[in-house]
Design a protein around this motif. Structure first.
Motif, short mmCIF file in Angstrom:
data_model
loop_
_atom_site.label_atom_id
_atom_site.label_comp_id
_atom_site.label_asym_id
_atom_site.label_seq_id
_atom_site.Cartn_x
_atom_site.Cartn_y
_atom_site.Cartn_z
N LYS A 147 9.11 5.30 1.46
CA LYS A 147 7.85 5.17 1.56
C LYS A 147 7.00 5.58 2.56
O LYS A 147 5.70 5.17 2.30
N GLU A 157 3.33 9.75 -0.91
CA GLU A 157 4.09 8.57 -1.82
C GLU A 157 3.13 7.00 -0.65
O GLU A 157 2.10 6.28 -1.96
N LYS A 175 -0.38 8.24 -3.04
CA LYS A 175 -0.16 7.08 -4.39
C LYS A 175 -0.81 6.46 -4.07
O LYS A 175 -1.19 4.85 -4.95
N ARG A 176 0.14 4.71 -2.92
CA ARG A 176 -0.27 3.69 -2.70
C ARG A 176 -1.51 3.64 -2.35
O ARG A 176 -2.69 2.59 -2.66
N GLU A 177 -2.00 4.16 -1.23
CA GLU A 177 -4.07 4.33 -1.53
C GLU A 177 -4.61 4.67 -2.14
O GLU A 177 -5.16 2.82 -2.68
N GLU A 215 -3.59 3.00 -5.68
CA GLU A 215 -3.52 2.16 -6.45
C GLU A 215 -4.12 1.30 -5.89
O GLU A 215 -4.85 0.42 -6.05
#
Length: 559
Positions: free
Chosen positions: A374, A379, A382-384, A386
């Motif tokens: 996490k 990663e 990538k989440r930011e 998205e």
């Protein structure tokens, strides 16, 4: 007075720890024929008893003749030998004489009398249990020692304190200064993340006889060592392949029993062993269970994944600690990456700096299991990304919605604005001509049907005809509710003596009295050609009905 005070403190701790238990001596296990008899029995048995393994099981599964746990003298076993022979193969081991070999001050300072006289420790609060909300229950050490010497509880309270190491400088100084981590367990990879980030891992233990810990596995894939300074303990071990339900003996708990250590060792465990050593086949493989005693000066090594439970046969004082080494790195990493996500990423960063080969191993385990960390920077990025894309999409949708609403309002104004103005003009003309107009023509309740019907008012009035005496009479606007497309709301009386044209006053009176002067009442028609057809049907039905009534009346009047 002091005696009464410690009793009050203990009673309060009991109520918090087990509020449903009203009588802590209900089984009278402290009596001579109960627990003392059990202690005498287990101390007279052969050491390191593997009573659950029958000879046939031993032979069929190629067990070594040497017992478990292995017994090793610290004076004769080097660190490398212990690691290669026992730790790497996850073999439980009893290491003798570590406190004396490594010169621990705790050998003398942790005697129960010494602890009760230690001015730095005797006034310190230590954890002796938890309430139903998992909040720590604490009591002063001096009060607990008095309770330990004078209690007959079936399952007494047990000091199992870890908070003092980090939150109390006095406890930390006194206890940490009296012992050191044995040389066999110096490598502890979790120390790389810092004391504040890692979970609790070391405990100071003070337990009365009959107290203990229930069957469990150490958390996060850690191994453990436990050194006893005072007293004697009884241990039971189950290998990792033994199911949880079997190890806990849930199928063998009797009435009025629970999983407290005293009930488990005295009643549940004997039933469990009798059942599984009777030669029955099991779906989990061979049943294994190992019992043994621990004496003052013994250090027990418990590999990761092994079930274990402990009961204090006498008053005891000890120290225990969980740790992670290269030997148990794989299970510890797999457990920590999902159970302690932030700590696991911090550990991975430190491993890349201090133990590159273990960092490489951790990444391999992640790829093997397709595990995504996490807090890995890639990663997180990538989440930011998205999240930014989602926010942009939401913003665009909101802008499109506002634009659509704006266009809809403009189209409505363009479509209905002029008609509304024309309708208002028509209403004014009706007022000027003395005819009753529709109420509140410019109100918001004016619906689309009304707007559509305004252009056909004249034509509809001509279609709605009252036929009486071969005379066609046109209905007035006060007889048509154009706002709701209702025709013939109030019409003329059927009586021939009544004037064909009603006045405004008569019309209002008929409304108030609820009278209906015709069978044509409150018909609803949407508009357009359908309105014309419906109006024609009303006219035809009305004329037909009136003619039938007139014919019946004429027959009654004729001789």
């Amino acid at each position: 007075m002091g005696r009464d005070k410690w009793r009050d403190k203990i009673d309060s701790a009991r109520k918090l720890h087990r509020p449903s238990l009203k009588n802590w001596e209900c089984d009278n296990l402290a009596a001579r024929h109960n627990f003392p008899k059990y202690v005498a029995d287990v101390t007279n048995r052969p050491e390191n008893e593997a009573s659950s393994l029958t000879p046939s099981l031993r032979q069929s599964h190629n067990y070594e003749e040497e017992s478990i746990p292995r017994v090793v003298d610290a004076n004769e076993c080097s660190v490398s030998e212990f690691v290669e022979t026992y730790e790497r193969h996850s073999i439980p081991t009893v290491l003798k004489n570590i406190p004396t070999v490594e010169n621990w001050a705790a050998v003398t300072k942790w005697e129960i009398d010494s602890l009760s006289e230690n001015e730095d420790l005797r006034h310190r609060l230590m954890k002796c249990g938890e309430d139903d909300d998992e909040n720590s229950i604490k009591i002063k050490l001096k009060h607990f020692i008095k309770y330990m010497r004078d209690n007959r509880d079936d399952s007494p309270l047990y000091i199992f304190d870890s908070s003092g190491f980090d939150n109390d400088r006095v406890i930390s100084r006194e206890i940490l200064g009296d012992y050191s981590v044995p040389s066999y367990f110096k490598q502890d990879l979790f120390h790389l993340v810092g004391e504040n980030r890692r979970p609790p891992y070391r405990w100071f233990l003070v337990g009365p006889e009959r107290s203990g810990t229930t069957i469990h596995i150490d958390p996060l894939g850690t191994a453990a060592w436990n050194t006893l300074l005072v007293g004697m303990k009884r241990w039971v071990l189950f290998p990792p392949h033994i199911p949880k339900r079997v190890a806990k003996g849930r199928d063998f708990i009797g009435r009025n029993e629970d999983d407290e250590a005293i009930h488990y060792f005295m009643f549940i465990l004997p039933r469990l062993k009798r059942h599984y050593t009777s030669g029955i086949s099991t779906e989990f493989g061979p049943f294994e269970c190992y019992e043994f005693n621990q004496y003052a000066g013994d250090t027990i090594y418990i590999p990761n994944g092994w079930w274990h439970a402990v009961i204090n046969l006498t008053h005891t004082v000890g120290i225990t600690q969980n740790y992670v080494s290269e030997s148990n790195f794989d299970p510890a990493w797999c457990s920590a990456r999902s159970g302690r996500k932030k700590m696991a990423y911090k550990l991975l960063c430190k491993l890349e700096e201090h133990y590159p080969h273990l960092a490489k191993r951790a990444k391999f385990l992640n790829r093997r299991d397709q595990f995504i960390m996490k807090y890995d920077p890639l990663e997180v990025e990538k989440r930011e990304k998205e999240a930014r894309k989602h926010a942009k999409r939401a913003k665009e949708n909101e802008r499109k919605k506002e634009k659509h609403e704006k266009n809809s309002n403009r189209d409505w104004n363009e479509k209905f604005g002029k008609k509304k103005h024309r309708n208002q003009s028509n209403c004014s003309e009706n007022r000027n001509s003395g005819r009753k107009s529709v109420e509140d023509c410019d109100s918001s309740e004016m619906n689309s049907e009304y707007k559509q019907s305004q252009e056909k008012n004249d034509k509809l009035r001509k279609l709605l005809v009252y036929n009486s005496g071969n005379t066609n009479t046109e209905l007035e606007p006060n007889q048509i509710d154009f706002g709701h497309c209702s025709f013939g709301k109030e019409t003329f009386d059927e009586s021939k003596s009544r004037n064909l044209e009603t006045t405004q006053k008569d019309y209002d009176q008929s409304n108030k009295s609820g009278m209906c002067h015709s069978s044509v009442t409150k018909a609803y028609f949407p508009g357009g050609d359908k309105i014309e057809r419906s109006a024609e049907n009303i006219y035809e039905n009305d004329v037909k009905n009136r003619r039938q009534r007139d014919l019946k009346r004429s027959r009654r009047v004729s001789p």
